[in-house]
Write an enzyme that holds these catalytic residues in place. Structure first.
Site, PDB file in Angstrom:
ATOM      1  N   HIS A   1      88.792  24.943  56.654  1.00 25.00           N
ATOM      2  CA  HIS A   1      89.627  24.157  57.546  1.00 25.00           C
ATOM      3  C   HIS A   1      89.205  22.694  57.604  1.00 25.00           C
ATOM      4  O   HIS A   1      90.037  21.816  57.784  1.00 25.00           O
ATOM      5  CB  HIS A   1      89.562  24.765  58.949  1.00 25.00           C
ATOM      6  CG  HIS A   1      90.544  24.186  59.914  1.00 25.00           C
ATOM      7  ND1 HIS A   1      91.906  24.399  59.804  1.00 25.00           N
ATOM      8  CD2 HIS A   1      90.382  23.396  61.007  1.00 25.00           C
ATOM      9  CE1 HIS A   1      92.527  23.784  60.789  1.00 25.00           C
ATOM     10  NE2 HIS A   1      91.625  23.163  61.530  1.00 25.00           N
TER      11      HIS A   1
ATOM     12  N   SER B   1      95.993  20.177  61.256  1.00 21.80           N
ATOM     13  CA  SER B   1      95.877  21.425  62.006  1.00 21.80           C
ATOM     14  C   SER B   1      97.023  21.524  63.011  1.00 21.80           C
ATOM     15  O   SER B   1      98.179  21.530  62.609  1.00 21.80           O
ATOM     16  CB  SER B   1      94.500  21.501  62.671  1.00 21.80           C
ATOM     17  OG  SER B   1      94.236  22.796  63.122  1.00 21.80           O
TER      18      SER B   1
ATOM     19  N   ASP C   1      90.227  28.791  54.492  1.00 16.71           N
ATOM     20  CA  ASP C   1      90.407  28.375  55.882  1.00 16.71           C
ATOM     21  C   ASP C   1      90.679  29.583  56.778  1.00 16.71           C
ATOM     22  O   ASP C   1      91.675  30.278  56.596  1.00 16.71           O
ATOM     23  CB  ASP C   1      91.585  27.394  55.966  1.00 16.71           C
ATOM     24  CG  ASP C   1      91.695  26.723  57.324  1.00 16.71           C
ATOM     25  OD1 ASP C   1      91.102  27.218  58.293  1.00 16.71           O
ATOM     26  OD2 ASP C   1      92.388  25.696  57.407  1.00 16.71           O
TER      27      ASP C   1
END
Length: 888
Positions: free
Chosen positions: A859, A736, A822
């Site tokens: 995600h 991320s 995501d």
């Protein structure tokens, strides 16, 4: 001859003809490999041939190629079967004697080659996908008038911003912008992602045995049939179970005697045996997940009278949840509205009829709080609160004593909290604790008629602890909490001690925070009988033997209690739940280990951890670094048996989030192969307090590059100063915003790393942050800055990974992963970055660039715990292969 014609003149070796020759030669080696597999005496000869292969092979060494070819995993199954047919014919002919066998092989080969037409997939096993690059595509940064699907003007900056937007806007090239598809239905884009996945699968097919080994090692270190520490709440003990072979948790409870404050587990270790007597299952997520490719439960809340269960579940990975209410008596679903989507947070009111939930806007921002009466299906849900400022997210929850529902609206710099008294049946009006003030953050806990407030009011670098009697608009009444012994503030918001949160109990409060970069827990006892409610009779810190560790509050669900449960672990110590008596928190002998995580086959004495600091390039900042390794690995280094060791460097460095020195069984396959694992606690995190995150010396806004500088400086330290590794043995990883860290770092110093893992990486920084239609963009303006504003544009362009890939440079091997659904980091970010690296880097010297998109996840990767381990095994096999550790 390379051409199909009859000329014997040797043509000029163009790049294309070299590639054709290479493919033909690989086919020949594949044939030899399969023959060698059947005639043991020829295996060593084949390996010698393959190992002397001089034409550069992308992504794998000659030895690795030899192994892949010998096991038949270099090409597709269809073509492998063709070669097996040829090999078996050759063996049969040889066994019959005579010279006719060789002629028969030629005949069989000729026949097969006529029938066999090479497909694109064969080339993909060696050549990356040819990604369309449209140089005409661009985006505009600055003042632009554009409208969304709803006809509303798309904001280019926040309503509260006073900064100047660039006008006219600046055109920025975005040649892979065509990959963006919010619908996830564009066949051109889906075909591209499939092609990328196919390429990655073929490039890593030789690693299948290694992946299996890593997976088996991870799984062997996990007690698959297990349970969490039971926590008391009302009439029951609550806990969850996992069962071998089942992918998801099972939520359970067992009756608790009225005055019972401890439990005794008499469990035989089997799936059928109850953890506690009269155990009942109130939610089996495995049942929810049947026939689903993804399943994530965000909330599972039992109603006040314990007869109903409200839970929120996401079946796609896009973090959009639906609410179900289940009768725990009959097992029936008594409420579900398939048209109602929520953020995942569900709270009961004071009775079994009232639910509170949050809705999201088109940008996936929780912004509304509703009250629902499930007993009156005809009544429309009541909107309690709506946040119109798109910089702010909304969250809600009940205080531990169940007295108040708290609704928090906050940006990364400012917050405001409203509340409802759930015990006042006639009161539905929201009251505000304290009106929002720019750059003032605060959080609230309730204890015995008083607010306990953590806040940076007054501009303190860290949070201070304050209190006042419960009342609305009470900011003028806030008082610092002090110790009775010396009158000093318990938490003054200074640089030395950081306060993260406060949990309130009937007789005490427990604070969590940091000191010297290490997580800490403090127990506070207030002078409840005295005149000053802001005075502490006791203020003690929990201590532990190890110098670096991770500690925090565990499962504590009861307000009226005489003890607290904390969770403790370190890099070498598996997690354990400790029961601490509140009245004797400093007495170590009074602590009780409720449960210690069992790690099969793990011997703590074989591993060592360190906590050091590394000087950053500014000459004044010391970056904390946590290191863990096998004891014998370091002994070999110190004795000179090995000059250096393969090393993996991990980092994050954003949002003030801390990467703790915690235990992980999935790290063991790396350590047991002689790797050293390093966590760089770089600026941008909160390890050293909020000053580690905020301007001017942290890593936010216009000092964000401190994050990348720290990471690169730690890498240089490991290579040049500590001398435990080399660039050819150093890998790095981030997920991320940690993917942003890794992307920016390999752009800054690609020569330092052999390979990089970028999980769901935020690498398309400027293209994303100019566009408010992308989820999270607006709220993230108060993290990175807004590139539509001239103050931030140039600075963000200097580090945005996709805009800074160095042309003609040798780049490390890269594995980029993403999830199609995501909502936090869109799938096109890793896809675009992979294409950009391939376009710019030195193709002959750089490592392979592989992209892997999970077409059914979001995600947070796979929700299935076994699938998650499979995916991590895939990542680590790629890592080990690139570092030359792929031998099994």
């Amino acid at each position: 001859k390379i051409t199909k014609g009859k000329s014997t003149t040797r043509p000029k070796m163009t790049k294309k003809s070299k590639k054709q020759l290479l493919i033909q030669y690989l086919h020949l080696l594949q044939s030899m490999a399969l023959i060698a597999a059947m005639i043991p005496a020829t295996r060593s000869s084949f390996r010698n041939v393959a190992s002397s292969f001089v034409i550069p092979l992308p992504s794998r060494s000659a030895a690795a190629f030899a192994t892949a070819a010998e096991t038949g995993t270099l090409f597709s199954n269809q073509h492998t079967s063709q070669f097996k047919k040829l090999s078996s014919t050759f063996v049969r002919s040889m066994s019959s004697g005579g010279g006719g066998g060789e002629q028969k092989v030629c005949e069989e080969t000729t026949t097969s080659r006529v029938a066999y037409k090479p497909k694109t997939s064969d080339v993909l096993s060696l050549t990356p996908p040819k990604v369309h690059r449209d140089e005409a595509l661009h985006f505009l940064a600055g003042k632009v008038e554009a409208y969304g699907k709803d006809g509303k003007l798309i904001p280019r900056q926040s309503d509260s911003s006073t900064l100047e937007m660039m006008d006219p806007p600046i055109k920025v090239s975005d040649p892979y912008g065509w990959m963006r598809d919010e619908t996830r239905e564009d066949q051109r884009v889906l075909n591209h992602l499939k092609t990328e996945n196919d390429y990655t699968n073929k490039m890593t097919s030789h690693l299948s045995p290694l992946r299996d080994s890593i997976y088996d090692e991870m799984l062997s270190s996990i007690q698959e049939t297990d349970y969490t520490t039971p926590a008391p709440r009302g009439l029951y003990w609550y806990y969850s179970r996992t069962v071998e072979g089942k992918s998801y948790p099972i939520y359970c409870r067992a009756p608790k005697a009225k005055d019972e404050d401890s439990f005794r587990v008499d469990w035989d270790g089997t799936a059928d045996s109850p953890i506690l007597p009269n155990e009942e299952v109130y939610l089996d997520v495995n049942e929810l997940a049947k026939d689903k490719s993804y399943c994530s439960v965000a909330s599972a809340a039992v109603s006040p009278n314990t007869e109903l269960l409200a839970y929120a579940v996401d079946f796609s990975g896009d973090e959009t949840y639906q609410i179900y209410v289940k009768s725990l008596t009959t097992g029936d679903i008594v409420y579900h509205d398939e048209k109602l989507d929520c953020s995942g947070s569900v709270n009961w009111g004071a009775d079994d009829a009232t639910l509170f939930y949050q809705k999201m806007d088109e940008a996936h921002r929780p912004y509304q709080v509703y009250r629902k009466d499930i007993s009156e299906k005809e009544i429309e849900d009541e909107l309690l609160f709506e946040e119109t400022d798109e910089l702010f997210w909304v969250g809600s929850g009940k205080t531990l004593d169940k007295r108040y529902l708290m609704i928090e609206s906050g940006s990364k710099e400012t917050s405001e909290i409203h509340y409802i008294d759930l015990e006042d049946k006639g009161e539905t009006k929201l009251l505000c604790v304290a009106k929002r003030r720019q750059n003032v953050l605060y959080d609230v806990s309730h204890r015995n008629g008083h607010w306990l407030i953590t806040t940076n009011v007054g501009g303190t670098p860290n949070m201070r602890l304050m209190t006042c009697p419960v009342s609305p608009d009470c900011e003028e009444n806030w008082m610092d909490v002090t110790t009775a012994s010396n009158g000093k503030q318990a938490f003054d918001g200074g640089l030395d001690r950081a306060l993260d949160g406060i949990a309130s109990f009937q007789t005490h409060a427990v604070a969590s925070g940091r000191e010297d970069g290490i997580p800490r827990v403090w127990v506070l006892q207030f002078d409840d009988d005295g005149a000053k409610q802001d005075s502490l009779l006791e203020f003690s810190q929990l201590t532990f033997d190890e110098t670096a560790y991770d500690v925090g509050l565990g499962g504590n669900m009861e307000y009226d209690t005489d003890h607290v449960v904390v969770s403790y672990n370190s890099l070498v110590t598996p997690v354990s739940s400790l029961r601490i008596p509140l009245s004797e928190s400093s007495n170590i002998e009074k602590r009780v280990v409720l449960k210690e995580k069992f790690v099969p086959g793990y011997d703590k004495l074989q591993y060592v951890s360190e906590r050091i600091t590394v000087p950053s390039r500014d000459g004044k900042t010391q970056v904390p670094v946590s290191i863990v390794y096998r004891k014998d690995t370091m002994e070999k280094l110190k004795s000179g048996e090995i000059d250096s060791a393969p090393t993996h460097l991990y980092g994050y460095g954003s949002y003030g989030a801390c990467m703790e020195a915690s235990f992980s069984v999935t790290r063991l396959p790396l350590l047991d192969r002689g790797m050293i694992y390093v966590i760089a606690h770089v600026r941008g995190g909160g390890e050293m307090g909020r000053q580690w995150y905020e301007e001017p010396n942290g890593a936010k806004y216009l000092c964000k590059q401190n994050t990348f500088h720290d990471f690169v400086d730690v890498a240089k330290y490991l290579i040049n100063d500590r001398k435990i590794t080399t660039p050819s043995q150093l890998s790095c990883e981030g997920r991320s915003a940690g993917g942003l860290l890794v992307g920016a770092s390999i752009n800054q110093a690609p020569e330092l790393f052999k390979m990089a893992l970028l999980g769901v990486p935020f690498v398309d920084v400027v293209p994303t942050m100019v566009d408010a239609t992308i989820p999270l963009t607006i709220v993230e303006w108060s993290e990175w800055g807004n590139p539509n504003e001239s103050k931030y544009f140039d600075y963000m362009m200097e580090y945005s990974p996709i805009n800074n890939v160095q042309k003609g440079k040798k780049y490390p091997a890269c594995l980029l992963t993403g999830g199609l659904n995501d909502p936090r980091v869109q799938y096109w970010e890793p896809a675009k970055f992979a294409a950009e690296i391939r376009h710019q880097h030195d193709e002959d010297k750089s490592g392979p660039v592989c992209l892997k998109i999970d077409m059914a996840a979001g995600h947070f990767s796979a929700s299935d715990r076994y699938k998650y381990l499979k995916e991590l095994s895939f990542d680590y096999a790629f890592l080990l292969d690139q570092l030359g550790l792929a031998k099994e």
